[in-house]
Design a protein around this motif. Structure first.
Motif, mmCIF file in Angstrom:
data_model
loop_
_atom_site.group_PDB
_atom_site.id
_atom_site.type_symbol
_atom_site.label_atom_id
_atom_site.label_comp_id
_atom_site.label_asym_id
_atom_site.label_seq_id
_atom_site.Cartn_x
_atom_site.Cartn_y
_atom_site.Cartn_z
ATOM 1 N N GLU A 179 -33.844 3.930 -80.324
ATOM 2 C CA GLU A 179 -34.561 2.944 -81.112
ATOM 3 C C GLU A 179 -35.845 3.469 -81.713
ATOM 4 O OE1 GLU A 179 -32.995 -0.250 -77.831
ATOM 5 O OE2 GLU A 179 -35.056 -0.372 -78.513
ATOM 6 N N ARG A 180 -36.208 4.715 -81.395
ATOM 7 C CA ARG A 180 -37.524 5.179 -81.823
ATOM 8 C C ARG A 180 -37.453 6.148 -82.990
ATOM 9 N NH1 ARG A 180 -38.670 1.755 -78.993
ATOM 10 N NH2 ARG A 180 -39.060 0.925 -81.047
ATOM 11 N N ASP B 242 -43.911 1.056 -85.527
ATOM 12 C CA ASP B 242 -42.901 1.355 -84.531
ATOM 13 C C ASP B 242 -43.483 1.352 -83.122
ATOM 14 O OD1 ASP B 242 -40.625 3.597 -83.337
ATOM 15 O OD2 ASP B 242 -40.010 1.942 -84.622
ATOM 16 N N TRP C 157 -42.242 -0.889 -80.002
ATOM 17 C CA TRP C 157 -41.933 -0.260 -78.714
ATOM 18 C C TRP C 157 -42.658 -1.001 -77.591
ATOM 19 C CZ3 TRP C 157 -43.042 5.663 -77.902
ATOM 20 C CH2 TRP C 157 -42.324 6.115 -76.789
ATOM 21 N N GLU D 166 -33.390 -3.511 -85.499
ATOM 22 C CA GLU D 166 -34.599 -3.674 -86.308
ATOM 23 C C GLU D 166 -34.374 -4.880 -87.195
ATOM 24 O OE1 GLU D 166 -35.057 0.073 -88.623
ATOM 25 O OE2 GLU D 166 -33.055 0.298 -87.776
ATOM 26 N N ASN E 3 -37.547 5.765 -86.125
ATOM 27 C CA ASN E 3 -38.548 5.523 -87.169
ATOM 28 C C ASN E 3 -39.850 6.215 -86.833
ATOM 29 O OD1 ASN E 3 -38.002 4.105 -89.495
ATOM 30 N ND2 ASN E 3 -37.721 2.200 -88.400
ATOM 31 N N LEU E 4 -40.172 6.212 -85.544
ATOM 32 C CA LEU E 4 -41.391 6.844 -85.084
ATOM 33 C C LEU E 4 -41.336 8.335 -85.366
ATOM 34 C CD1 LEU E 4 -44.001 6.362 -83.569
ATOM 35 C CD2 LEU E 4 -42.789 6.703 -81.442
#
Lengths: 375, 419, 315
Positions: free
Chosen positions: A324-325, C134, C138, B46, A327-328
């Motif tokens: 899920e990260r 983001d 998180w 998302e 984008n980071l």
């Protein structure tokens, strides 16, 4: 002033015609560069190596890599190339290049065949593609006409606003653009017995147009029009005083960039097999800017470098870090490159070559070249 | 040619980069088909349905954990991907799972429009079986269905069966529809209005709002004085915003909810519980207070495995669970045999009767589920949590809602209409 | 612009507006008036957020595209502050403070080292906005966070003459916006700091030559601008709720408001916010399908004919 006059004024010798014709893709070639006294060009080997690699790529890469990484990078790179041309050499950073690409894609879907029969006209594919590119170029000229009086950050804003307006238009309109669902099943044709959406044929199609676009831009930048455009970027008042029609040059630059983006847009739509409002939304508008900046705006090849890095990140960041990260990861990589490099990857490349070149004994030419690289 | 140090370094660097990329391409290409069964899982992690997507993943993982991660002697390998309710993002994520990660079976996506796009993509991948996540647009299986796309959950229209009659029973003769402007709410509104209009109800105004729009003040201002209730088919953040803004503006008309409007991810938003939600009727494939033993076991399992989840599984958790269970049950019945273009597996899927926590599910000729729908009402429990209690349970709802196929029209902005 | 042309434009734009308003009033007066209030209150929220944006650009030529993320940050932290302490006012202060501190950090650690490189600063802010958004998702998750208004602003005001009832909190946005606008104007025009900021906008080099610590002035301005975004976030968390994705929406709105009104002008931001807020709400009420296209078309037209916005100053 013609390119020859300019070269005379700057006391620069042109390279031999042979070298020009063989100036194939890739490598940190700068335009214009001072001539070398001898016909030796260490970069020529690099050009040939990269060209061979590009042509031979599908033979050793998997279909996934050929299609999703290779062809997508080439199509995206072509769209980003239009921004590099317009922004890096014309001084007009436009966030509406993806919009133009999307217009081309939508027109191909509407005039050709797509999943929603009620909307598509079903004309032959080549006619749809030609009309699509023509309409998109016209739209780009119109966008240019609207934006030509702005400069710097205002150009970014107005083109972003145009892009967002177009996004909402295609999102809400069902009669022509089929709204949220967009146009599905927009595929390249089957020609000469080959289905052009198969990985290898499509890759070569994308490679052909990417090379064509690249060579066209490199050629255009050395032509009188291109030189004048760079002059307008550097000092519009002076160019106007010299008798150049600044507005006409700028609008034409928008149109040319629009044509390049339109070709890239048709390829990208065929790659995806669909075009939806999401394809022309804010995130994609900014992604194209990210790609162009990542690679570096100092040379047309930067667009393709940026596209490769972007596509690799998009596909594999999710494997490197938590699902899920990703984008980071993309944001962080972009941040690092923008913070620590003057001009993206190409900026790092040339900083590296500056470092290395100081080791040699300096001749007049090499020190001049070093100053040019370090800019 | 003068070989300067710079030239050497540059050419070496280029060669290294080339070698690295080709090695990468080689390595991935040389990846052999491993014994574990690879299942791709796509949900919206998302965008407006991110919270629902997270719960969907929980539901799918629950199905895997109930089998201890093994099916028919093969280890289950879940490969997850994320989208944001946009069709092209979903297709790209699916393409990566299918073509790069080489999953055998693909489960997903979550949202209606994504489902239609993924269905179109599935036609280009005949060797992979695609099973739905929770997308509920009618057009996915009703309009040009794909031979390898299976949907074990009922669609948005089926979820609203019976709500029209329940609304008229409560005395709502005139209703205003407020719904998001894409495929899934079209299906939901169609399911509601087909029955409602036939039984004499009237819908004078339909307000279609863009997905993700936050400001409902204008829509609220347009609510006519003389409607008896509002049919609100909004999901995620849109639903929370609308309900809050409506109450703040002094609105007091009763609400008929769409399936995702009163799902657990909405009833559990962070903030003060709105008492105005109590009493809302809705149609849904899940009812939090359903008291059948299989469902209670499912809820207990969910709570045990996911202490950080919701007090009760949401619609997304249940539907993803059903589809993943179908995937695994099918694998079980063919003993893990996916050879021959997965033909045996697909035959097994088409013919099986799936046992779910809310009843049995069978597939029709378009590989669309025929299953159970609940009419629910929102109530508050002793701790102040909101949940859905069962008003009515309807079994064997098929995709044409009991109408002959010729009479059935897929929902769109203008269909059906009864002002 | 000559008097003739001025009147030409006033009439060209004014007559259709007056005609449409007359039609709207006689068609459904209640809807018209409620929409007008909705538009003004939405404009207030946009103004609060956009004023910080325009302040930063006006002085430092820095287009801070991370402004939306600061909005999100302030909103989330205000939500938690309200939960923890139960006071909405404290939440406002917390939202402002946190965003101001982060903005200050950004200016001091990053932008200070890139003077004059406008495009590079813009790109850095884009990257920062992606990273911050983001990280927030998180840490906090994707769940919707709906903040409650304070009890004295909760619920509707009833028995109003034409419109029957209206949300108290939403109505209060108008005085809040006016108060902040006036406070900002006073800051800029009646204090020493404001005088230095205005001088810096006109001529940075002279300001430095006059012995003012320009870096300190820049840092203060950035902090105030960022704080305003955070404040807007707390206010918006009640009205529009906090969800990942709000940052892009509010950023786009701020951009439009500031472009239409003119970069660097607080009064311009007010005018731009009014135009944009009213256009958006009237569009949503009367022509929902194309309302957003309509608002962006207005923006494009303004820029095409007045490239610097209505009250903009040259760069």
């Amino acid at each position: 002033m013609s390119a020859a006059n300019w070269r005379g004024a700057m006391n620069v010798q042109p390279r031999a015609q042979g070298a020009n014709a063989a100036a194939a893709p890739a490598g940190a070639v700068r335009a214009p560069r001072p001539a070398r006294p001898r016909f030796e060009n260490p970069l020529r080997l690099l050009h040939l190596v990269v060209l061979a690699f590009l042509i031979g790529y599908p033979w050793f890469a998997t279909p996934f890599f050929t299609y999703q990484i290779g062809a997508q990078s080439l199509a995206l790179g072509l769209i980003a190339l239009s921004l590099t041309f317009l922004g890096g050499y014309g001084g007009m950073i436009s966030l509406a290049q993806m919009t133009v690409a999307g217009i081309a894609g939508y027109m191909v879907a509407i005039f050709g065949t797509a999943a929603t029969d009620g909307v598509s006209l079903g004309w032959p594919w080549w006619l749809a593609v030609l009309i699509g590119i023509a309409l998109a170029t016209g739209a780009a000229a119109f966008i240019g006409w609207l934006s030509v009086r702005t400069e710097g950050i205002y150009t970014i804003m107005i083109t972003l606003a145009i892009g967002v307006a177009f996004y909402y238009l295609v999102l809400q309109n069902y009669a022509v653009f089929n709204g949220f669902q967009g146009e599905q099943k927009v595929f390249p044709p089957t020609l000469a017995g080959i289905y052009w959406r198969d990985p290898m044929p499509f890759y070569y199609l994308a490679l052909f147009w990417a090379l064509a676009g690249y060579l066209f831009v490199v050629y255009l930048l050395r032509s009188p029009f291109g030189i004048a455009l760079q002059g307008i970027r550097d000092n519009p008042r002076r160019m106007h005083a010299l008798g150049f029609n600044v507005t006409a040059h700028r609008v034409t630059a928008y149109a040319v960039a629009g044509a390049i983006a339109a070709v890239g847009g048709v390829l990208f739509t065929w790659y995806n097999g669909l075009v939806t409002p999401g394809s022309v939304g804010t995130s994609w508008l900014i992604n194209i800017l990210i790609i162009a900046v990542l690679g570096g705006m100092r040379h047309p090849v930067g667009a393709f470098l940026g596209a490769i890095v972007f596509v690799l990140l998009q596909n594999f960041a999710i494997d490197v870090i938590d699902r899920e990260r990703f984008n980071l990861v993309i944001g962080a990589v972009f941040l690092v490159i923008v913070l620590f490099s003057q001009d993206g990857l190409l900026g790092w490349w040339s900083a590296l070559s500056v470092r290395l070149s100081t080791q040699r004994g300096e001749t007049r030419w090499s020190s001049a070249r070093r100053r040019l690289y370090a800019r | 040619m003068e070989l300067s140090k710079k030239t050497v370094v540059r050419t070496l660097a280029a060669v290294l980069v080339v070698a690295a990329i080709s090695a990468g391409a080689f390595a991935v290409g040389a990846f052999a088909q491993a014994p574990p069964v690879k299942i791709g899982l796509l949900a919206t992690l998302e965008g407006p349905f991110a919270a629902g997507g997270q719960d969907g993943i929980r539901g799918a993982e629950l199905a895997v954990r109930q089998r201890n991660g093994v099916v028919a002697g093969r280890k289950i390998e879940l490969v997850k991907a994320s989208s944001d309710a946009k069709p092209d993002v979903a297709v790209n994520a699916t393409r990566k799972l299918v073509e790069q990660d080489k999953v055998d079976i693909m489960v997903g996506p979550l949202s209606g429009s994504e489902g239609i796009a993924v269905k179109e993509y599935s036609k280009t991948q005949p060797n992979t079986t695609f099973i739905n996540g929770s997308s509920g647009a009618q057009a996915t299986t009703l309009v040009s269905p794909s031979p390898n796309f299976f949907r074990f959950n009922t669609d948005g229209g089926q979820w609203m069966v019976g709500v029209g009659k329940a609304a008229l029973d409560k005395g709502y003769k005139k209703v205003m529809v407020i719904a998001e402007d894409y495929a899934f709410p079209y299906s939901q509104v169609q399911g509601f209005m087909t029955e409602y209009c036939k039984l004499g109800g009237k819908v004078p105004v339909k307000a279609w709002v863009p997905l993700g729009g936050k400001d409902y003040a204008s829509v609220i201002a347009r609510v006519p004085k003389d409607v008896d209730a509002l049919a609100v088919v909004l999901g995620g953040a849109d639903a929370v915003n609308f309900l809050n803004q409506y109450e703040q503006a002094g609105g007091d008309k009763p609400i008929i909810g769409g399936s995702i409007t009163v799902s657990q991810d909405i009833l559990n938003y962070k903030g003060k519980r709105r008492d105005s939600l109590v009493g809302t009727i809705a149609g849904s494939p899940i009812a939090d207070a359903y008291d059948a033993p299989e469902f209670k076991a499912f809820v207990a399992d969910y709570k045990k495995n996911f202490p950080d989840g919701y007090p009760s599984p949401s619609l997304f958790a249940l539907v993803y669970y059903i589809n993943m269970k179908a995937t695994l049950d099918g694998l079980d019945s063919v003993k893990g045999d996916l050879s021959g273009g997965q033909k045996k597996y697909r035959d097994a899927l088409s013919k099986m009767t799936l046992k779910t926590p809310v009843g049995d599910v069978k597939l029709d000729a378009n590989r669309q589920a025929i299953g159970t729908t609940f009419i629910t009402e929102v109530v508050k429990d002793a701790q102040g949590n909101l949940y859905n209690k069962v008003l009515r349970k309807i079994d064997n709802v098929n995709q044409t809602l009991g109408l002959p196929p010729a009479e059935f029209k897929v929902g769109s902005r203008d269909e059906p209409n009864c002002p | 612009m000559t008097r003739f042309w001025k009147w030409f434009w006033v009439l060209l734009i004014g007559i259709p507006i007056v005609a449409l308003s007359a039609w709207g009033l006689q068609d459904n007066a209640r809807l018209f008036v409620v929409t007008f209030l909705n538009g003004l209150t939405l404009a207030s929220l946009y103004f609060i957020v956009a004023s910080g944006f325009t302040l930063v650009f006006g002085l430092m030529r820095n287009v801070n595209l991370a402004h939306g993320s600061l909005y999100l940050l302030g909103g989330y932290l205000g939500f938690f502050a309200a939960q923890f302490t139960g006071s909405w006012l404290l939440a406002l202060a917390a939202g402002f403070a946190v965003a101001a501190v982060v903005g200050l950090a950004m200016q001091v650690s990053i932008f200070r080292f890139m003077p004059g490189q406008d495009l590079r600063q813009t790109l850095v802010t884009i990257a920062l906005s992606i990273v911050i958004a983001d990280c927030l998702m998180w840490a906090i998750g994707a769940q919707v966070h709906q903040m409650s208004p304070p009890p004295w602003l909760d619920g509707p005001i009833r028995n109003l003459p034409l419109i029957r009832a209206y949300s108290t909190y939403r109505l209060s946005l108008l005085p809040i916006g006016i108060v902040i606008g006036v406070a900002l104007w006073l800051l800029l025009n009646r204090t020493r700091v404001g005088m230095m900021i205005r001088a810096g906008v006109d001529d940075r080099a002279m300001l430095a030559a006059a012995g003012v610590n320009v870096n300190l002035v820049f840092a203060t301005t950035f902090a105030i601008g960022a704080g305003l975004a955070g404040l807007g976030g707390v206010i918006g968390a009640v009205e529009l709720s906090m969800v990942p994705g709000e940052d892009t929406r509010l950023l786009l709105a701020s951009l439009v408001v500031v472009i239409v009104g003119g970069m660097g002008s607080v009064i311009g931001a007010a005018i731009g916010a009014a135009i944009f807020g009213l256009a958006e709400t009237y569009g949503l009420a009367y022509a929902p399908t194309y309302s957003v296209v309509f608002t962006f078309v207005i923006l494009v037209l303004v820029l095409a004919f007045r490239p610097r916005g209505i009250l903009g100053r040259p760069a």
